[in-house]
Design a protein around this motif. Structure first.
Motif, mmCIF file in Angstrom:
data_model
loop_
_atom_site.group_PDB
_atom_site.id
_atom_site.type_symbol
_atom_site.label_atom_id
_atom_site.label_comp_id
_atom_site.label_asym_id
_atom_site.label_seq_id
_atom_site.Cartn_x
_atom_site.Cartn_y
_atom_site.Cartn_z
ATOM 1 N N THR A 69 30.535 29.181 35.446
ATOM 2 C CA THR A 69 31.151 30.359 36.043
ATOM 3 C C THR A 69 30.540 30.632 37.409
ATOM 4 N N GLU A 125 33.836 41.335 49.531
ATOM 5 C CA GLU A 125 34.624 41.897 48.430
ATOM 6 C C GLU A 125 36.083 41.492 48.551
ATOM 7 N N LYS A 144 36.551 37.740 47.461
ATOM 8 C CA LYS A 144 36.072 37.335 46.136
ATOM 9 C C LYS A 144 37.067 36.468 45.366
ATOM 10 N N ASP A 145 38.317 36.842 45.387
ATOM 11 C CA ASP A 145 39.314 36.125 44.587
ATOM 12 C C ASP A 145 39.498 34.673 45.037
ATOM 13 N N SER A 146 39.166 34.400 46.287
ATOM 14 C CA SER A 146 39.364 33.047 46.809
ATOM 15 C C SER A 146 38.099 32.189 46.701
ATOM 16 N N LYS A 196 35.585 29.955 44.884
ATOM 17 C CA LYS A 196 35.677 29.115 43.697
ATOM 18 C C LYS A 196 34.372 28.422 43.306
#
Length: 409
Positions: A251, A288, A291-293, A295
């Motif tokens: 993770t 922030e 964050k979603d990008s 990996k």
């Protein structure tokens, strides 16, 4: 003066000896910083015996210990070993890895990196098992001092151990001290499964108990061997030409940046200039949003390093320059600072100037000390010899002398 020179010479000798003994205890890892590399020769090969450094993965070992992996292999070649060297096979075959150094490196979820969890030497190495998201390192070096082992070369082992004997306490202490240290893998792919597939090597290096070694009379097969695969301890390798390995089945951890944000939140914003404070806040906001990008943990580390640099660059408020209205004029030199502090010169920080002045004063003081010491050390005879002789008084001509006497009368 002669005594002073003797003391100076003695001090230099002591400094040179100290430097010699402060050198790293082996060729790869500095015991002071616990940074450095260990070169790897084998990957998931249970036939590894001497002068090698091997990596074993969880997928290869399962729940078995190194002893179990080794003993299972020995059973498959026992008949061949007995036919080649029954004395060796009977005494040493069942103690494979007993003379090795062992280490377990585990993925630290919070820090987003591998870290050394266990480091042992000799006997306990055989009992090592591989936890999830971990790998095992086994390192061996046997000094063929009397030729009885008939090793074709110790060149590879010397990359990691230098000229020290395997049982050297310096090496053992340095090895055990690596517990807790970060470790990065270069040209190593832990997700490979086939023997030898996870490392990048050239040439030939087969153990004495490998099939090739047994066919060679239980002697290593070593020919033009080199390896580009290595572990780097303490930090990322600053000279690396490839990216370090990061597993895909873990993770992504944002904790490094979150810890940095918590530390930043404990600071008082009024103790720093508005612009430098805003620069750090802006980077946290950008992180922030991104964050979603993100990996991989490498990307998290890049963000952490960038934000940490901005945090280190925070400008203390008492260095900020303000005008009479209270507006910031940090880019306008010559203004009076808060608290009636004198403004710095346009050149900026004068720290270097003060340091140079201080060094100059020390140098002058040292010269004066040497001169005074040299004078005090002179013998009276030497001083008398160097004292300038009195100039002879100029003789008054006889005529002028007679004239002076007549005047006095």
């Amino acid at each position: 003066m002669k005594n002073f020179k003797k003391l100076l010479a003695l001090a230099l000798v002591v400094m040179m000896l100290s430097a010699m003994f402060c050198v790293g205890v082996n060729a790869a890892i500095d015991p002071g910083t616990l940074k450095g590399k260990i070169t790897v020769s084998h990957f998931n090969q249970s036939d590894v015996y001497s002068n090698a450094t091997a990596i074993f993965t969880k997928e290869f070992m399962g729940d078995k210990s190194l002893a179990q992996v080794a003993d299972e292999y020995i059973l498959t070649v026992n008949d061949k070993m007995m036919s080649v060297d029954p004395d060796w096979a009977g005494k040493y075959a069942n103690s494979l890895y007993t003379s090795s150094y062992g280490m377990v490196c585990t993925w630290n979820e919070d820090n987003g990196r591998y870290e050394v969890a266990v480091a042992v030497t000799f006997g306990p190495t055989r009992e090592l098992t591989c936890p999830d998201n971990s790998f095992i390192v086994v390192m061996h070096h046997d000094d063929d001092t009397d030729g009885r082992h008939k090793y074709p070369s110790n060149a590879f082992a010397d990359l990691n151990f230098g000229d020290y004997l395997t049982s050297s306490p310096e090496i053992q202490n340095a090895w055990k001290a690596l517990v807790g240290q970060p470790v990065y893998l270069y040209n190593i792919d832990l997700e490979k499964t086939e023997a030898g597939s996870g490392v990048k090597t050239t040439g030939t290096f087969d153990s004495k108990i490998s099939v090739a070694g047994l066919d060679n009379g239980m002697r290593e097969v070593y020919n033009n061997f080199s390896s580009e695969s290595y572990l780097y301890f303490g930090d990322e390798d600053p000279d690396a030409t490839v990216d370090y390995f990061e597993p895909k089945n873990i993770t992504v951890s944002f904790k490094p940046v979150e810890d940095l944000k918590n530390a930043f939140g404990k600071l008082d914003m009024y103790e720093y200039s508005a612009d430098s404070w805003a620069a750090v806040e802006s980077l946290f906001e950008e992180f922030e949003a991104a964050k979603d990008s993100i990996k991989t943990n490498k990307e998290v580390k890049e963000w952490k390093d960038k934000i940490a640099a901005a945090k280190e660059a925070l400008v203390p408020a008492d260095e900020a320059v303000e005008d009479d209205t209270g507006n910031s004029t940090e880019d306008e030199p010559g203004q009076v600072q808060i608290g009636d502090k004198k403004p710095a010169a346009e050149g900026g920080d004068n720290t270097l100037l003060f340091v140079l002045i201080g060094v100059g004063v020390l140098v002058v003081a040292g010269v004066i000390f040497l001169v005074v010491a040299s004078k005090k050390g002179k013998k009276p005879a030497e001083a008398a010899e160097e004292a300038p002789a009195e100039e002879p008084k100029e003789e008054v001509p006889a005529e002028e002398k007679a004239e002076e006497e007549k005047t006095e009368e």
